[in-house]
Write a protein that holds these residues in place. Structure first.
Motif, mmCIF file in Angstrom:
data_model
loop_
_atom_site.group_PDB
_atom_site.id
_atom_site.type_symbol
_atom_site.label_atom_id
_atom_site.label_comp_id
_atom_site.label_asym_id
_atom_site.label_seq_id
_atom_site.Cartn_x
_atom_site.Cartn_y
_atom_site.Cartn_z
ATOM 1 N N THR A 3 -76.505 -54.652 20.789
ATOM 2 C CA THR A 3 -76.776 -55.137 22.170
ATOM 3 C C THR A 3 -77.270 -56.669 21.926
ATOM 4 O OG1 THR A 3 -77.246 -53.339 23.313
ATOM 5 C CG2 THR A 3 -77.742 -55.286 24.363
ATOM 6 N N LEU A 104 -72.207 -54.809 22.903
ATOM 7 C CA LEU A 104 -72.526 -54.918 24.296
ATOM 8 C C LEU A 104 -73.493 -56.172 24.817
ATOM 9 C CD1 LEU A 104 -73.773 -51.183 24.776
ATOM 10 C CD2 LEU A 104 -71.400 -52.016 25.100
ATOM 11 N N VAL A 130 -73.205 -55.600 30.739
ATOM 12 C CA VAL A 130 -73.480 -54.280 31.029
ATOM 13 C C VAL A 130 -74.699 -53.961 31.492
ATOM 14 C CG1 VAL A 130 -71.768 -53.308 29.324
ATOM 15 C CG2 VAL A 130 -74.334 -53.531 28.594
ATOM 16 N N SER A 131 -75.714 -54.728 31.398
ATOM 17 C CA SER A 131 -77.158 -54.850 31.912
ATOM 18 C C SER A 131 -77.593 -55.964 32.156
ATOM 19 C CB SER A 131 -78.111 -54.328 30.889
ATOM 20 O OG SER A 131 -79.271 -53.743 31.410
ATOM 21 N N THR A 154 -78.534 -49.401 27.569
ATOM 22 C CA THR A 154 -77.374 -49.471 26.460
ATOM 23 C C THR A 154 -77.537 -48.528 25.579
ATOM 24 O OG1 THR A 154 -78.671 -50.996 25.263
ATOM 25 C CG2 THR A 154 -77.163 -52.000 27.032
#
Length: 219
Positions: A3, A104, A130-131, A154
């Motif tokens: 991430t 991600l 994604v976040s 994640t």
């Protein structure tokens, strides 16, 4: 999976003109004098109420609240008139990293969610991250809350996450969360300050940053 968590102002977007104008607009509306650009930029990355308190600690809470309200109003109006430019290579870097199946992308920013979502829509970034963690839902940096939520969203471990930012607040937050911090040299805090705050490296541009992220991801 890895991430990669990005700060926004000073890292992805060169919003210093908007920030300085909005802050001084808020100060003037509250009956205070404008502040030098360098002083205003020194607090970029903090949540707005904390940033204002850092700038005018001698003023009452009522005055600080008035400056916060004035800033928000001025920033919203200026954002309708102009779009803060991206730093060269930012968009290409995000799209290249997002295309990898093992990475991600996430955001941890002191911006409000409303302002962030408007910016993401302007630049066509909807769906890339994604976040998305903002000042609306967390304590100000360097509290690790935003990074902790990203890790939860994640499902990655601390060892598999990296925070990308331009300020000591970003590097301090990364250290508090137990993740690696990569600094960038084009933002609002000097390189030496980033090093003192524990930056594992300081990228001079987005080409170098992308290569460093991919090297880290490839392990």
């Amino acid at each position: 999976m890895k991430t990669v968590i990005f700060d926004v102002d000073g890292t992805l977007v060169d919003s210093q003109g908007l920030i300085v104008a909005a802050m001084n607009g808020g100060l003037v509306k509250a009956g205070l004098a404008e502040l030098p650009r360098e002083e205003v930029l020194s607090i970029v990355g903090l949540s707005l109420p904390i940033a204002v308190a850092e700038l005018i600690p001698q003023e009452s809470q009522e005055v600080q609240d008035a400056v916060v309200a004035g800033y928000r109003e001025a920033f919203f109006q200026k954002r309708l008139q102009t779009t803060a430019p991206l730093y060269p290579g930012a968009d290409a870097a995000l799209r290249r990293l997002a295309a990898r199946e093992d990475i991600l992308l996430a955001i941890a920013t002191g911006k409000s969610r409303r302002g962030l979502l408007a910016m993401m829509e302007q630049h066509g970034w909807t769906g890339i991250f994604v976040s998305v963690q903002t000042a609306d839902d967390h304590p100000s940096k360097p509290n690790p809350s935003m990074i902790n939520k990203v890790l939860s969203d994640t499902g990655v471990t601390q060892q598999d996450a990296v925070m990308i930012g331009d300020t000591t607040f970003d590097m301090d937050m990364a250290r508090a969360a137990g993740v690696t911090g990569f600094g960038v040299s084009w933002g609002y805090h000097p390189d030496e300050a980033l090093r003192r705050s524990g930056a594992a490296l300081i990228a001079p541009d987005y080409v170098a940053l992308t290569e460093a992220i991919e090297d880290w991801a490839n392990g």
